[in-house]
Design a protein around this motif. Structure first.
Motif, PDB file in Angstrom:
ATOM      1  N   ARG A 613      18.308  62.845  47.143  1.00  0.00           N
ATOM      2  CA  ARG A 613      18.165  62.728  48.602  1.00  0.00           C
ATOM      3  C   ARG A 613      18.350  64.073  49.279  1.00  0.00           C
ATOM      4  NH1 ARG A 613      21.524  63.607  51.862  1.00  0.00           N
ATOM      5  NH2 ARG A 613      23.299  63.386  50.451  1.00  0.00           N
ATOM      6  N   GLN A 614      19.378  64.824  48.836  1.00  0.00           N
ATOM      7  CA  GLN A 614      19.627  66.135  49.446  1.00  0.00           C
ATOM      8  C   GLN A 614      18.495  67.110  49.143  1.00  0.00           C
ATOM      9  OE1 GLN A 614      22.460  66.992  51.497  1.00  0.00           O
ATOM     10  NE2 GLN A 614      20.964  68.604  51.963  1.00  0.00           N
ATOM     11  N   ALA A 615      17.972  67.043  47.929  1.00  0.00           N
ATOM     12  CA  ALA A 615      16.851  67.923  47.568  1.00  0.00           C
ATOM     13  C   ALA A 615      15.645  67.647  48.451  1.00  0.00           C
ATOM     14  CB  ALA A 615      16.503  67.743  46.094  1.00  0.00           C
ATOM     15  N   LEU A 616      15.364  66.367  48.677  1.00  0.00           N
ATOM     16  CA  LEU A 616      14.240  66.013  49.544  1.00  0.00           C
ATOM     17  C   LEU A 616      14.510  66.420  50.991  1.00  0.00           C
ATOM     18  CD1 LEU A 616      13.505  62.511  48.011  1.00  0.00           C
ATOM     19  CD2 LEU A 616      11.878  64.425  48.077  1.00  0.00           C
ATOM     20  N   SER A 617      15.748  66.268  51.442  1.00  0.00           N
ATOM     21  CA  SER A 617      16.101  66.681  52.800  1.00  0.00           C
ATOM     22  C   SER A 617      15.869  68.178  52.983  1.00  0.00           C
ATOM     23  CB  SER A 617      17.560  66.323  53.089  1.00  0.00           C
ATOM     24  OG  SER A 617      17.935  66.762  54.378  1.00  0.00           O
ATOM     25  N   ASN A 618      16.197  68.948  51.945  1.00  0.00           N
ATOM     26  CA  ASN A 618      15.983  70.392  52.034  1.00  0.00           C
ATOM     27  C   ASN A 618      14.510  70.750  52.150  1.00  0.00           C
ATOM     28  OD1 ASN A 618      18.743  70.649  51.780  1.00  0.00           O
ATOM     29  ND2 ASN A 618      18.704  71.373  49.671  1.00  0.00           N
ATOM     30  N   MET A 653      12.589  59.850  50.371  1.00  0.00           N
ATOM     31  CA  MET A 653      14.010  59.679  50.665  1.00  0.00           C
ATOM     32  C   MET A 653      14.340  58.210  50.894  1.00  0.00           C
ATOM     33  SD  MET A 653      14.949  62.829  53.272  1.00  0.00           S
ATOM     34  CE  MET A 653      16.598  62.215  53.620  1.00  0.00           C
ATOM     35  N   ASP A 654      13.543  57.560  51.705  1.00  0.00           N
ATOM     36  CA  ASP A 654      13.787  56.158  52.011  1.00  0.00           C
ATOM     37  C   ASP A 654      13.746  55.299  50.750  1.00  0.00           C
ATOM     38  OD1 ASP A 654      12.882  53.292  52.990  1.00  0.00           O
ATOM     39  OD2 ASP A 654      13.670  54.321  54.751  1.00  0.00           O
ATOM     40  N   SER A 655      12.767  55.549  49.883  1.00  0.00           N
ATOM     41  CA  SER A 655      12.637  54.762  48.651  1.00  0.00           C
ATOM     42  C   SER A 655      13.811  54.993  47.710  1.00  0.00           C
ATOM     43  CB  SER A 655      11.324  55.119  47.945  1.00  0.00           C
ATOM     44  OG  SER A 655      10.217  54.801  48.753  1.00  0.00           O
ATOM     45  N   ILE A 656      14.245  56.234  47.593  1.00  0.00           N
ATOM     46  CA  ILE A 656      15.385  56.541  46.726  1.00  0.00           C
ATOM     47  C   ILE A 656      16.658  55.898  47.258  1.00  0.00           C
ATOM     48  CG2 ILE A 656      16.959  58.462  46.194  1.00  0.00           C
ATOM     49  CD1 ILE A 656      14.466  60.069  45.445  1.00  0.00           C
ATOM     50  N   LEU A 657      16.873  55.945  48.561  1.00  0.00           N
ATOM     51  CA  LEU A 657      18.071  55.354  49.147  1.00  0.00           C
ATOM     52  C   LEU A 657      18.081  53.838  48.990  1.00  0.00           C
ATOM     53  CD1 LEU A 657      18.091  57.622  52.285  1.00  0.00           C
ATOM     54  CD2 LEU A 657      19.913  57.542  50.574  1.00  0.00           C
ATOM     55  N   GLN A 658      16.918  53.241  48.909  1.00  0.00           N
ATOM     56  CA  GLN A 658      16.838  51.788  48.765  1.00  0.00           C
ATOM     57  C   GLN A 658      17.320  51.317  47.394  1.00  0.00           C
ATOM     58  OE1 GLN A 658      12.924  50.159  49.452  1.00  0.00           O
ATOM     59  NE2 GLN A 658      13.751  48.277  50.299  1.00  0.00           N
ATOM     60  N   THR A 659      17.442  52.226  46.437  1.00  0.00           N
ATOM     61  CA  THR A 659      17.921  51.838  45.113  1.00  0.00           C
ATOM     62  C   THR A 659      19.420  51.584  45.097  1.00  0.00           C
ATOM     63  OG1 THR A 659      18.340  54.116  44.360  1.00  0.00           O
ATOM     64  CG2 THR A 659      16.118  53.234  44.028  1.00  0.00           C
ATOM     65  N   TRP A 710      19.869  56.542  55.572  1.00  0.00           N
ATOM     66  CA  TRP A 710      19.825  55.198  55.000  1.00  0.00           C
ATOM     67  C   TRP A 710      18.380  54.734  54.906  1.00  0.00           C
ATOM     68  CZ3 TRP A 710      24.000  52.576  58.593  1.00  0.00           C
ATOM     69  CH2 TRP A 710      25.275  52.867  58.094  1.00  0.00           C
ATOM     70  N   SER A 711      18.117  53.994  53.865  1.00  0.00           N
ATOM     71  CA  SER A 711      16.821  53.321  53.783  1.00  0.00           C
ATOM     72  C   SER A 711      16.718  52.339  54.950  1.00  0.00           C
ATOM     73  CB  SER A 711      16.715  52.559  52.454  1.00  0.00           C
ATOM     74  OG  SER A 711      15.506  51.837  52.391  1.00  0.00           O
ATOM     75  N   GLY A 712      15.546  52.231  55.507  1.00  0.00           N
ATOM     76  CA  GLY A 712      15.367  51.375  56.678  1.00  0.00           C
ATOM     77  C   GLY A 712      15.575  52.143  57.955  1.00  0.00           C
ATOM     78  N   LEU A 713      16.645  52.915  58.054  1.00  0.00           N
ATOM     79  CA  LEU A 713      16.871  53.739  59.236  1.00  0.00           C
ATOM     80  C   LEU A 713      15.888  54.899  59.257  1.00  0.00           C
ATOM     81  CD1 LEU A 713      18.656  54.039  61.741  1.00  0.00           C
ATOM     82  CD2 LEU A 713      20.239  55.396  60.376  1.00  0.00           C
TER      83      LEU A 713
END
Length: 792
Positions: A613-618, A653-659, A710-713
């Motif tokens: 998630r952090q890598a994608l945020s970067n 990011m959203d998909s990864i957080l949903q796991t 968060w996923s969804g947010l």
């Protein structure tokens, strides 16, 4: 001949070392061999022969039963005294499949269990995950004795009760208390029953209950700031059903914490009262003033009525509050209270502030002669210009040195103990704030955390370390590191500590995981400047053409202070531990990695979520800057490429957080709704849940301060705002007659935000209570995407 003599002496020396070493080991083995059956007979014999267990010993056995059902008989626990002047100790040894732990009480025994699990059994138990694959037989351990060098380990910010714990039920709290016990927490802050006590007090003073619940109490998500006198009414009110639920919950929390020997800090009265009290006290000439507004909130949501601390009514109410609280919840003689949180006293005089603290403690002492006041030192940081040296000395001087403990709230970035002459000799706790609003960005200063508390303790009035983050459930390594000081006399080697922490988290030695974390410690957790909150993701920032308003430095900054390639490489190493070099092109996993079964380890899976998630945020930072450049230079194709890359990173990011259900908006909303007893309450609690993490106020007073990844947010809120921004920039690029209007954009975004927070059971949200998706596969895809994006 001289050489022969020398060799003979060396040989004799080696023989004696080996002989006596083996002899000592034989004695140790014999001692333990005899001790274990004796302790088994004493503490784990047949029920009819067994003497009643010490309640704190039983509490730790119950903890073991929760963690390792059916294996509690492999642990033998007993109480022992520490040496003179000791404030806590434990000893651990293990042989022949039995672990023998002694401690001076439940906290020390539980800390001893935690020590053995991490250092020998390679198990862990954290906020959101666990690795409880307990080996069989249990590994041997040489006798180790630890003495507590930090008398207190404090836990929780007032804000934590809202940003993280607002909607927790008993199962989640039960896990939290177990987490605290394993880390040797002695003083947790428990505020969940405060409104029950306050309502009882106000009813005695003839304040109508209906007025109190509707016009004074805030909604559940905002109670932290109500308790500190900043807010009233917003998101409210509360109901009898809510208050009764919180009463029962608080009783359970306190009972469990006290069973270990913890001494929870409970709330105290700090002067903030409903307006109706002015009417009931109209004939008493009580001095009831008005607190200031707070962060853009005004009446009727702020500016609470405030009983002046110098007035006799303040002392009367403060004493009665504690008496009622003790009747309902008992006491451990520790009371938290902040009279001037982010609000200045009405008078800037030495006499006023001394009387304020003096009267506050007098109220505590009238109810409890053994009372200790715990206050946050945040006021000396937040209002540094107001609190002169004379005022600080006067305020602290209103209370005897041994009757107050000050939380140095943000020691890692802005310690106030220097400014306050080490709190004028009052005991203080070196605390890490680190987190504002519950942000989830990875970051910290590990080496500073290893050394600074010991440096602060050189003056002698340091009484412990504490966690005072506004939101928990993030950056576990930071907080585990600070808490590890409790039983250590001096700083240790950071890499040595890290290796032990990693092996406990993942179940044993594994080169790729250890190398991944060493990269993280040397980059993400080695920020060169003092952080006022870890890094925030720009996905949660309002989009703008003004780069400085999106990519920020300082408080809750979105810019990163490390090479993003290092983070991507660490993700690759984590993936290598299970996938091998065919996925990441890193070194292949060693045999040890295969033995620890990382694929099914929830700690490992959690870390894959966090790091990817952090890598994608970067990558969003790069994509945003590329969009700005392409737009300013009117390059349509390059803008399309950059904006598509931005969208893809956000969707990934959203998909990864949903796991992981802990990073799903629906989990947060479901928890809020589950505490309601009527449809009206369900709607109100869902509004509370939505507003806190988005607009934070009726008109965005603290918008996005408590943002979450968060996923969804991301999918239904943040990305929608960014899509509005991108589409309008794109339209402007294709039609020069249609200039980009950022003011109009922000008006339209605000309209969307207001409509979003009032939704109920959003059909776009997959409301569930289980993890979805393959994190290893999704993280592998994210690794490739990030590596390519950063390279490009």
């Amino acid at each position: 001949v001289p050489h022969m003599r020398w060799l003979a002496r060396v040989g004799l020396g080696l023989f004696l070392v080996l002989f006596f070493g083996n002899l000592l080991e034989m004695v140790r083995r014999l001692e333990l061999h005899e001790a274990v059956p004796f302790m088994r007979a004493r503490y784990q014999g047949e029920p009819e022969k067994e003497a009643p267990r010490d309640p704190q010993v039983q509490a730790v056995y119950s903890l073991l039963a929760r963690l390792f059902p059916g294996r509690g008989n492999e642990f033998v626990l007993a109480r022992k005294r520490c040496g003179s002047g000791g404030s806590g100790c434990f000893s651990v040894r293990a042989m022949e499949g039995v672990v023998y732990i002694e401690g001076d009480g439940g906290v020390s025994l539980a800390a001893g269990v935690g020590y053995y699990l991490q250092n020998y059994a390679f198990c862990s138990f954290s906020w959101l995950a666990e690795n409880l694959n307990l080996p069989s037989p249990l590994p041997n351990a040489l006798l180790t004795t630890k003495k507590r060098y930090m008398k207190e380990t404090y836990y929780m910010n007032v804000c934590t009760h809202s940003y993280t714990m607002a909607f927790w039920d008993w199962p989640r709290w039960e896990r939290e208390v177990d987490w605290m016990a394993l880390r040797g927490i002695t003083m947790p802050l428990i505020l969940s029953g405060r409104e029950v006590v306050f309502q009882a007090l106000m009813i005695e003073l003839n304040v109508p209950k209906e007025k109190l619940q509707k016009n004074f109490f805030t909604g559940p998500a905002f109670l932290a700031w109500h308790r500190m006198g900043n807010l009233r009414r917003w998101g409210g009110g509360l109901t009898d059903a809510w208050l009764e639920t919180q009463k029962e919950l608080t009783i359970k929390i306190l009972r469990r914490a006290r069973s270990f020997g913890m001494r929870p800090a409970l709330p105290s009265f700090t002067g903030h009262v409903p307006d109706e009290l002015r009417q009931t006290q109209a004939g008493s000439n009580a001095k009831i003033g008005r607190a200031s507004s707070w962060f853009g909130f005004h009446s009727p949501n702020s500016e609470l009525s405030f009983v002046e601390p110098s007035d006799p009514l303040y002392r009367t109410l403060g004493t009665r509050f504690l008496q009622i609280q003790e009747q309902i919840f008992g006491t451990d003689h520790i009371y938290a209270g902040d009279q001037f949180n982010e609000m200045n006293p009405s008078e800037r005089t030495v006499e006023y502030v001394r009387k304020a603290s003096e009267n506050h403690y007098a109220a505590l002492k009238d109810a409890d002669p053994d009372a200790i006041w715990v206050m946050q030192g945040w006021l000396f940081v937040h209002a540094r210009d107001f609190w002169s040296t004379d005022l600080i000395r006067a305020y602290l001087g209103g209370v005897a040195r041994d009757r107050i403990i000050v939380l140095d709230l943000i020691s890692e970035a802005a310690p106030a103990y220097h400014q306050t002459n080490f709190y004028e000799g009052r005991g203080f706790i070196w605390s890490i704030l680190h987190n504002f609003g519950g942000d989830q960005g990875l970051g910290g200063q590990a080496q500073r955390l290893m050394t600074s508390p010991y440096e602060a303790g050189s003056r002698g009035n340091l009484v412990g370390v504490g966690l005072t983050m506004e939101g928990s459930e993030q950056n576990a390594i930071v907080y585990d590191l600070l808490l590890s000081h409790a039983y250590e006399p001096k700083p240790r080697n950071l890499n040595t500590w890290l290796t032990t922490w990693i092996r406990g988290r993942y179940g044993g030695a594994c080169d790729p995981t250890e190398n991944a974390w060493k990269l993280l410690i040397d980059s993400v957790y080695k920020t060169p400047t003092a952080l006022w909150g870890q890094t925030k993701s720009i996905i949660s920032k309002r989009p703008s053409l003004n780069r400085e308003s999106v990519i920020t430095k300082g408080f809750q900054q979105t810019s990163i202070e490390y090479d993003p390639k290092t983070l991507v490489r660490s993700l690759g190493l984590l993936l290598t531990a299970t996938n091998g070099d065919q996925i990441t092109l890193e070194s292949a996993p060693n045999e040890a990695c295969k033995r620890v079964s990382l694929g099914g380890n929830s700690e490992y899976r959690l870390d894959l979520v966090e790091v990817s998630r952090q890598a994608l945020s970067n990558t969003l930072l790069n994509s945003y800057e590329d969009m700005l450049t392409a737009y300013s230079e009117k390059r349509v194709k390059e803008f399309r490429v950059a904006s598509e890359r931005f969208r893809e990173a956000a969707i990934r990011m959203d998909s990864i957080l949903q796991t992981n259900k802990n990073f799903d908006l629906s989990t947060w909303i479901q928890r809020a709704r589950s505490l309601a007893s009527t449809p009206q309450e369900r709607r109100l609690y869902e509004f509370n849940a939505r507003n806190l993490v988005t607009l934070w106020g009726p008109s965005g007073q603290i918008s996005d301060y408590a943002s979450r990844q968060w996923s969804g947010l991301i999918r239904t809120y943040y990305l929608v705002r960014w899509e509005m921004f991108i589409s309008r920039l794109n339209a402007s690029l294709h039609n020069p007659m249609l200039p980009f209007d950022e003011s109009r954009l922000h008006e339209d975004i605000r309209a969307f935000e207001l409509s979003w927070e009032n939704r109920e059971e959003d059909s776009k949200l997959q409301e569930n209570n289980r993890d979805q998706g393959d994190i290893v596969g999704l993280a592998s895809d994210a690794y490739r995407f990030c590596r390519l994006s950063i390279t490009n």
